[in-house]
Design a protein around this motif. Structure first.
Motif, PDB file in Angstrom:
ATOM      1  N   VAL A 148       0.869  -1.182   0.000  1.00  0.00           N
ATOM      2  CA  VAL A 148       0.000   0.000   0.000  1.00  0.00           C
ATOM      3  C   VAL A 148       0.905   1.231   0.000  1.00  0.00           C
ATOM      4  CG1 VAL A 148      -1.772   1.277   1.260  1.00  0.00           C
ATOM      5  CG2 VAL A 148      -1.753  -1.235   1.320  1.00  0.00           C
ATOM      6  N   LEU A 149       0.754   2.054  -1.022  1.00  0.00           N
ATOM      7  CA  LEU A 149       1.538   3.286  -1.122  1.00  0.00           C
ATOM      8  C   LEU A 149       0.799   4.388  -0.358  1.00  0.00           C
ATOM      9  CD1 LEU A 149       4.056   4.526  -2.524  1.00  0.00           C
ATOM     10  CD2 LEU A 149       2.534   5.146  -4.407  1.00  0.00           C
ATOM     11  N   VAL A 150       1.502   5.027   0.574  1.00  0.00           N
ATOM     12  CA  VAL A 150       0.864   6.031   1.429  1.00  0.00           C
ATOM     13  C   VAL A 150       1.552   7.379   1.222  1.00  0.00           C
ATOM     14  CG1 VAL A 150       0.353   6.650   3.830  1.00  0.00           C
ATOM     15  CG2 VAL A 150       0.365   4.243   3.152  1.00  0.00           C
ATOM     16  N   ASP A 151       0.753   8.417   1.082  1.00  0.00           N
ATOM     17  CA  ASP A 151       1.313   9.774   0.970  1.00  0.00           C
ATOM     18  C   ASP A 151       1.756  10.218   2.366  1.00  0.00           C
ATOM     19  OD1 ASP A 151       1.903  12.417   0.718  1.00  0.00           O
ATOM     20  OD2 ASP A 151      -0.101  13.044   0.071  1.00  0.00           O
ATOM     21  N   ALA A 152       3.070  10.172   2.589  1.00  0.00           N
ATOM     22  CA  ALA A 152       3.604  10.450   3.929  1.00  0.00           C
ATOM     23  C   ALA A 152       4.072  11.890   4.074  1.00  0.00           C
ATOM     24  CB  ALA A 152       4.743   9.486   4.247  1.00  0.00           C
ATOM     25  N   ALA A 153       3.773  12.720   3.068  1.00  0.00           N
ATOM     26  CA  ALA A 153       4.071  14.155   3.204  1.00  0.00           C
ATOM     27  C   ALA A 153       2.952  14.858   3.972  1.00  0.00           C
ATOM     28  CB  ALA A 153       4.255  14.784   1.827  1.00  0.00           C
ATOM     29  N   GLN A 154       1.868  14.136   4.203  1.00  0.00           N
ATOM     30  CA  GLN A 154       0.745  14.687   4.971  1.00  0.00           C
ATOM     31  C   GLN A 154       1.130  14.774   6.449  1.00  0.00           C
ATOM     32  OE1 GLN A 154      -3.194  12.703   3.715  1.00  0.00           O
ATOM     33  NE2 GLN A 154      -1.711  11.039   3.606  1.00  0.00           N
ATOM     34  N   SER A 155       0.216  15.263   7.255  1.00  0.00           N
ATOM     35  CA  SER A 155       0.467  15.308   8.698  1.00  0.00           C
ATOM     36  C   SER A 155       0.553  13.880   9.249  1.00  0.00           C
ATOM     37  CB  SER A 155      -0.681  16.037   9.400  1.00  0.00           C
ATOM     38  OG  SER A 155      -1.852  15.248   9.331  1.00  0.00           O
ATOM     39  N   ILE A 156       1.097  13.754  10.437  1.00  0.00           N
ATOM     40  CA  ILE A 156       1.193  12.440  11.096  1.00  0.00           C
ATOM     41  C   ILE A 156      -0.201  11.825  11.233  1.00  0.00           C
ATOM     42  CG2 ILE A 156       1.733  11.318  13.316  1.00  0.00           C
ATOM     43  CD1 ILE A 156       4.071  13.340  13.587  1.00  0.00           C
ATOM     44  N   GLN A 157      -1.170  12.657  11.610  1.00  0.00           N
ATOM     45  CA  GLN A 157      -2.530  12.153  11.837  1.00  0.00           C
ATOM     46  C   GLN A 157      -3.157  11.669  10.531  1.00  0.00           C
ATOM     47  OE1 GLN A 157      -1.278  15.005  12.961  1.00  0.00           O
ATOM     48  NE2 GLN A 157      -1.251  14.626  15.176  1.00  0.00           N
ATOM     49  N   ALA A 158      -3.017  12.459   9.450  1.00  0.00           N
ATOM     50  CA  ALA A 158      -3.640  12.075   8.164  1.00  0.00           C
ATOM     51  C   ALA A 158      -2.981  10.808   7.611  1.00  0.00           C
ATOM     52  CB  ALA A 158      -3.520  13.227   7.169  1.00  0.00           C
ATOM     53  N   THR A 159      -1.654  10.711   7.743  1.00  0.00           N
ATOM     54  CA  THR A 159      -0.951   9.504   7.272  1.00  0.00           C
ATOM     55  C   THR A 159      -1.443   8.288   8.054  1.00  0.00           C
ATOM     56  OG1 THR A 159       0.980  10.903   6.839  1.00  0.00           O
ATOM     57  CG2 THR A 159       1.345   8.531   6.834  1.00  0.00           C
ATOM     58  N   GLY A 160      -1.568   8.464   9.356  1.00  0.00           N
ATOM     59  CA  GLY A 160      -2.034   7.362  10.208  1.00  0.00           C
ATOM     60  C   GLY A 160      -3.453   6.920   9.852  1.00  0.00           C
ATOM     61  N   ARG A 161      -4.296   7.903   9.529  1.00  0.00           N
ATOM     62  CA  ARG A 161      -5.686   7.562   9.144  1.00  0.00           C
ATOM     63  C   ARG A 161      -5.690   6.730   7.870  1.00  0.00           C
ATOM     64  NH1 ARG A 161      -7.209  12.610  11.084  1.00  0.00           N
ATOM     65  NH2 ARG A 161      -6.926  13.605   9.050  1.00  0.00           N
ATOM     66  N   ASP A 162      -4.832   7.101   6.889  1.00  0.00           N
ATOM     67  CA  ASP A 162      -4.776   6.343   5.627  1.00  0.00           C
ATOM     68  C   ASP A 162      -4.346   4.892   5.882  1.00  0.00           C
ATOM     69  OD1 ASP A 162      -5.552   8.562   4.294  1.00  0.00           O
ATOM     70  OD2 ASP A 162      -3.667   8.907   3.215  1.00  0.00           O
ATOM     71  N   ILE A 163      -3.403   4.724   6.790  1.00  0.00           N
ATOM     72  CA  ILE A 163      -2.911   3.369   7.098  1.00  0.00           C
ATOM     73  C   ILE A 163      -4.023   2.537   7.740  1.00  0.00           C
ATOM     74  CG2 ILE A 163      -1.305   2.108   8.624  1.00  0.00           C
ATOM     75  CD1 ILE A 163       0.718   4.438   7.987  1.00  0.00           C
ATOM     76  N   LEU A 164      -4.726   3.134   8.697  1.00  0.00           N
ATOM     77  CA  LEU A 164      -5.812   2.392   9.359  1.00  0.00           C
ATOM     78  C   LEU A 164      -6.937   2.068   8.384  1.00  0.00           C
ATOM     79  CD1 LEU A 164      -6.128   4.111  12.850  1.00  0.00           C
ATOM     80  CD2 LEU A 164      -5.208   1.856  12.317  1.00  0.00           C
ATOM     81  N   THR A 165      -7.227   3.008   7.479  1.00  0.00           N
ATOM     82  CA  THR A 165      -8.289   2.755   6.487  1.00  0.00           C
ATOM     83  C   THR A 165      -7.910   1.575   5.598  1.00  0.00           C
ATOM     84  OG1 THR A 165      -8.856   5.087   6.493  1.00  0.00           O
ATOM     85  CG2 THR A 165      -9.628   3.826   4.611  1.00  0.00           C
ATOM     86  N   SER A 166      -6.658   1.523   5.172  1.00  0.00           N
ATOM     87  CA  SER A 166      -6.221   0.397   4.321  1.00  0.00           C
ATOM     88  C   SER A 166      -6.364  -0.919   5.058  1.00  0.00           C
ATOM     89  CB  SER A 166      -4.750   0.542   3.934  1.00  0.00           C
ATOM     90  OG  SER A 166      -4.575   1.656   3.170  1.00  0.00           O
TER      91      SER A 166
END
Ligand code: Z5A
Length: 215
Positions: free
Chosen positions: A186-204
């Motif tokens: 899963v490719l994650v946009d990690a330039a976002q905030s810590i919280q937004a990146t974490g949300r994307d990971i949990l959603t995946s």
């Protein structure tokens, strides 16, 4: 893979935020009643931590050839898999590892330009039958990564002192790998905030493995 546990790996170039996201995910899993096992590569065993020191910090490591470097990363992995990861998975644990086989594919195979057939062969030998169920590649542009590194590091290690071209090759290597393994990576946009990146990971995770976030 004959095991009952679940194996998650995090990958990406230096400063992409792996350690931060691993802590966030582990915290989330703990609130769901799990006891995730957190590991890092190279390292995670007494022998692996010595290898890590040689690869990253010891003056004796400065003259390592790309081939010797590859074999040392593989030796650390072979030990970690058999001493820690496989037993933990057999016991039903969730294991989260900061870097695994994909780091070798990208850093030694792509950036150091070692024949990919050789890196694949050595990776396979080191891993035995263990493979990640899911891998998060945290992607961040070089300028952002550099800024984060300079804010968090007093001194750079042997690999962190590599050129911009090296790290650009690493980034492109991960993007290609993610494209080639959409089932696992899963490719994650990690330039976002810590919280937004974490949300994307949990959603995946919730989309692919909904049972994992329950106990
Ligand atoms: N290597 C290899 O060549 N071949 C292999 O097979 C293996 C490894 C297994 C291990 O380095 C080196 O070994 C690595 C690849 C090579 N070399 N490089 N370069 P390591 O374990 O010492 O470090 P690292 O894996 O490169 O990662 P790191 O430096 O620890 O960074 P990180 O874990 O990705 O980032 P972080 O510590 O979570 O965050 C860095 C800083 O940014 C920190 O201050 C955070 O608070 C901040 N941060 C994190 N996320 C954000 C967001 N979203 N916004 C703002 N600030 C953030």
């Amino acid at each position: 893979m004959s095991t009952t546990g679940f194996f998650i790996t995090f990958e990406g170039s230096e400063g992409c935020g792996k350690s931060t996201q691993i802590q966030c995910l582990a915290e989330h899993l703990r609130t769901s009643g799990h006891e995730p096992l957190l590991l890092r590569e190279p390292g995670g065993t007494p022998a692996g931590e010595l290898i890590r020191h040689l690869l990253q910090h010891a003056p004796e490591g400065e003259a390592l050839t790309p081939e010797a470097e590859l074999l040392l990363f593989a030796a650390s992995r072979a030990q970690l898999v058999r001493e820690v990861i496989q037993p933990a998975l057999d016991a039903g644990r969730i294991v989260i590892c900061d870097r695994f086989m994909d780091s070798t594919t990208v850093y030694q195979g792509v950036a150091r330009r070692i024949d990919p057939a050789q890196t694949d062969l050595i990776n396979a030998f080191a891993m035995g039958s263990v493979r990640p169920h899911i891998t998060f590649v945290l992607d961040v542009d070089r300028a952002t990564a550099r800024q984060r590194m300079s804010a968090s590091r007093a001194k750079l290690d042997r690999i962190e002192r590599e050129s911009e071209a090296f790290f650009e090759a690493v980034r492109q290597g991960y993007l290609t790998l993610a494209q080639n393994h959409p089932d696992r990576i899963v490719l994650v946009d990690a330039a976002q905030s810590i919280q937004a990146t974490g949300r994307d990971i949990l959603t995946s995770i919730a989309n692919k493995y909904p049972d994992l976030l329950k106990k």
